[in-house]
Design a protein around this motif. Structure first.
Motif, PDB file in Angstrom:
ATOM      1  N   UNK A  23       0.646  -1.552   0.413  1.00  0.00           N
ATOM      2  CA  UNK A  23       0.164   0.296  -0.073  1.00  0.00           C
ATOM      3  C   UNK A  23       0.589   0.930  -0.304  1.00  0.00           C
ATOM      4  N   UNK A  24       1.948   0.721   0.244  1.00  0.00           N
ATOM      5  CA  UNK A  24       2.406   2.198   0.409  1.00  0.00           C
ATOM      6  C   UNK A  24       4.276   1.843  -0.141  1.00  0.00           C
ATOM      7  N   UNK A  25       4.542   2.938  -0.980  1.00  0.00           N
ATOM      8  CA  UNK A  25       6.066   2.904  -1.890  1.00  0.00           C
ATOM      9  C   UNK A  25       7.094   2.946  -1.314  1.00  0.00           C
ATOM     10  N   UNK A  44      12.213  -0.976 -15.824  1.00  0.00           N
ATOM     11  CA  UNK A  44      10.291  -0.854 -15.635  1.00  0.00           C
ATOM     12  C   UNK A  44       9.846  -0.437 -14.557  1.00  0.00           C
ATOM     13  N   UNK A  45       8.267  -0.028 -15.065  1.00  0.00           N
ATOM     14  CA  UNK A  45       7.946  -0.026 -13.666  1.00  0.00           C
ATOM     15  C   UNK A  45       8.740   0.771 -12.164  1.00  0.00           C
ATOM     16  N   UNK A  46       9.162   2.038 -12.800  1.00  0.00           N
ATOM     17  CA  UNK A  46       9.726   3.205 -11.940  1.00  0.00           C
ATOM     18  C   UNK A  46       9.023   4.053 -11.637  1.00  0.00           C
ATOM     19  N   UNK A  47       7.867   4.571 -11.897  1.00  0.00           N
ATOM     20  CA  UNK A  47       6.949   5.281 -11.153  1.00  0.00           C
ATOM     21  C   UNK A  47       6.120   4.411  -9.869  1.00  0.00           C
ATOM     22  N   UNK A  48       5.342   5.907  -9.547  1.00  0.00           N
ATOM     23  CA  UNK A  48       4.759   5.793  -7.831  1.00  0.00           C
ATOM     24  C   UNK A  48       3.932   4.264  -7.945  1.00  0.00           C
ATOM     25  N   UNK A  49       3.240   3.641  -9.396  1.00  0.00           N
ATOM     26  CA  UNK A  49       2.446   2.672  -9.237  1.00  0.00           C
ATOM     27  C   UNK A  49       2.832   1.474  -9.299  1.00  0.00           C
ATOM     28  N   UNK A  50       3.616   1.158  -9.217  1.00  0.00           N
ATOM     29  CA  UNK A  50       4.034  -0.558  -8.862  1.00  0.00           C
ATOM     30  C   UNK A  50       5.847  -0.570  -8.838  1.00  0.00           C
ATOM     31  N   UNK A  60      10.747  -9.054  -6.815  1.00  0.00           N
ATOM     32  CA  UNK A  60       9.027  -9.418  -6.300  1.00  0.00           C
ATOM     33  C   UNK A  60       8.647  -7.813  -7.525  1.00  0.00           C
ATOM     34  N   UNK A  61       7.388  -7.938  -7.646  1.00  0.00           N
ATOM     35  CA  UNK A  61       6.870  -7.327  -7.907  1.00  0.00           C
ATOM     36  C   UNK A  61       5.419  -6.743  -7.129  1.00  0.00           C
ATOM     37  N   UNK A  62       6.021  -5.403  -6.658  1.00  0.00           N
ATOM     38  CA  UNK A  62       4.576  -4.426  -5.985  1.00  0.00           C
ATOM     39  C   UNK A  62       3.805  -3.440  -6.614  1.00  0.00           C
ATOM     40  N   UNK A  63       2.882  -3.915  -6.770  1.00  0.00           N
ATOM     41  CA  UNK A  63       1.608  -2.810  -7.378  1.00  0.00           C
ATOM     42  C   UNK A  63       1.154  -1.906  -5.809  1.00  0.00           C
ATOM     43  N   UNK A  64       1.695  -1.250  -6.154  1.00  0.00           N
ATOM     44  CA  UNK A  64       1.108   0.356  -5.294  1.00  0.00           C
ATOM     45  C   UNK A  64      -0.765   0.226  -4.851  1.00  0.00           C
ATOM     46  N   UNK A  65      -1.018  -0.950  -4.271  1.00  0.00           N
ATOM     47  CA  UNK A  65      -2.636  -1.033  -4.038  1.00  0.00           C
ATOM     48  C   UNK A  65      -3.174  -1.938  -2.684  1.00  0.00           C
ATOM     49  N   UNK A  66      -3.848  -2.493  -1.736  1.00  0.00           N
ATOM     50  CA  UNK A  66      -4.121  -2.811  -0.448  1.00  0.00           C
ATOM     51  C   UNK A  66      -3.572  -3.744  -0.563  1.00  0.00           C
TER      52      UNK A  66
END
Ligand code: FE2
Length: 286
Positions: A23-25, A44-50, A60-66
Motif C-alpha cells: 500500500x505504500x511505496x 521497468x515500472x519505475x513510477x509510483x504505481x508499481x 518481487x513485483x509490488x503494485x501500489x494497492x491494498x
C-alpha cells in the motif's frame, strides 16, 4: 555408478517473480531495498504505481494497492546474514507501528514485512546450488489432506518432479523447479488466510501440455497472450476438485522477458568505504 537423474530438471524451469501488492511505496522501499537488500529495477515500472525489486535472478513485483499476504514463507538467499541483520536494524525505526520484525531461527533470519509477509532468509549454501542471492522457494500453508493432491497436480499438469520431505516442523511437499528452486506445501490444521490474489510467475519448457490440461478442465483464468496464460485453481487431477488457490502466470521460454538480466547492486558498497568497480553484485558465488 549412478543413473545421472540428478542432472535432470522438470518442466518448470524457473520461478521468476512473486507479486504481492503493497500500500505504500516509501515503506516498501525501506523494507525491500534498504532492508532486504533488493535492487529496484531501473528499467521497468519505475513510477509510483508499481515497483519491481530484484534479488539475484528473481524479482518481487509490488503494485501500489491494498496489501496482499502469502500464508507461508518466502525463502530468500542473501550474500551475508550478518549484513542483513544490520540493515534490518537500521530500518526498524522507520517501520515502527507496522508488522515489521525479525528474529533468528535455526540458521535463518525470519523477517516479517510491514504488512505481514514472512521471509525465511538463508545464507548461500549447497542446498541452493550456486545461488548467492535469490528466491529459492515459496512455502505455502495448505489445508490438512491437501498436499498429496497438490503434488499430483504439478506432476500431472506440469510435468514437475515432486517429493515428500520432512524437517523439524514435520512433513512437506516439494515441487521441483529448474536447478535449485521449489514450491513447498506444508499442511496445517489451523484456518488458512483467505486467498487474496497474490501471484507467482513460472517459466515452462513445454507450454502446450499444461495449457491443454487446464483448458480441458476449464481452468484457464486468462488465455494466452504474449506467450503467457494464467490459472488460479490447483485441482486434484483424479477428482477435479479444487484443493488450493494460487494464481500462476505461466510463461513459455519464448516470452520476451525469459532469462532477462536483472540489475543487482552489491549491498556492502557504501559512500564511506567505496570500492571503485564494485557497485554491481553478481547473483552467483564467485
Ligand atoms: Fe506477474
Amino acid at each position: 555408478m549412478g543413473d545421472y537423474s540428478e542432472e535432470d530438471v522438470g518442466n518448470i524451469v524457473s520461478l521468476e517473480h512473486v507479486n504481492v501488492q503493497i500500500p505504500d511505496q516509501s515503506l516498501a522501499t525501506l523494507f525491500y531495498v534498504v532492508g532486504l537488500g533488493c535492487t529496484r529495477d531501473p528499467y521497468l515500472n519505475v513510477g509510483l504505481n508499481n515497483m519491481w525489486a530484484n534479488i539475484g535472478e528473481q524479482q518481487f513485483h509490488l503494485p501500489t494497492r491494498p496489501p496482499q499476504v502469502i500464508d507461508g514463507y518466502i525463502g530468500l538467499v542473501v550474500p551475508h546474514l550478518d549484513g542483513l541483520a544490520k540493515r534490518l536494524e537500521s530500518i526498524a525505526d522507520g517501520l515502527k507501528g507496522t508488522q515489521f520484525g525479525f528474529q533468528q531461527e535455526g540458521g535463518c533470519l525470519i523477517v516479517t514485512c510491514p504488512w505481514g509477509n514472512r521471509y525465511r532468509c538463508h545464507a548461500s549454501q549447497a542446498e541452493f546450488g550456486d545461488m548467492a542471492a535469490g528466491l529459492p522457494y515459496v512455502e505455502f500453508a495448505v489445508g490438512a489432506g491437501a498436499m498429496a493432491a497438490i503434488l499430483r497436480f504439478y506432476r500431472t499438469a506440469f510435468g514437475a518432479p515432486t517429493a515428500v520431505e520432512s524437517d523439524g516442523q514435520g512433513e512437506f511437499g516439494r515441487v521441483k523447479i529448474g536447478r535449485h528452486q521449489s514450491l513447498l506445501f506444508r499442511e496445517t490444521e489451523r484456518a488458512l488466510r483467505p486467498y487474496d490474489g497474490h501471484h507467482i510467475a513460472i517459466y515452462v519448457a513445454n507450454f502446450s501440455a499444461p495449457y491443454g490440461f487446464l483448458k480441458a478442465r476449464g481452468g484457464i483464468s486468462e488465455d494466452v497472450r504474449n506467450h503467457q496464460f494464467r490459472f488460479k485453481d490447483i485441482v486434484d487431477p483424479e477428482s477435479g476438485s479444487p484443493v488450493f488457490a494460487l494464481e500462476h502466470e505461466v510463461r513459455s521460454l519464448r516470452h520476451p522477458m525469459y532469462n532477462r538480466f536483472f540489475v543487482n547492486r552489491d549491498v556492502s558498497q557504501s559512500q564511506r568505504s567505496y570500492r571503485r568497480g564494485w557497485d554491481a553484485h553478481t547473483p552467483y558465488l564467485r
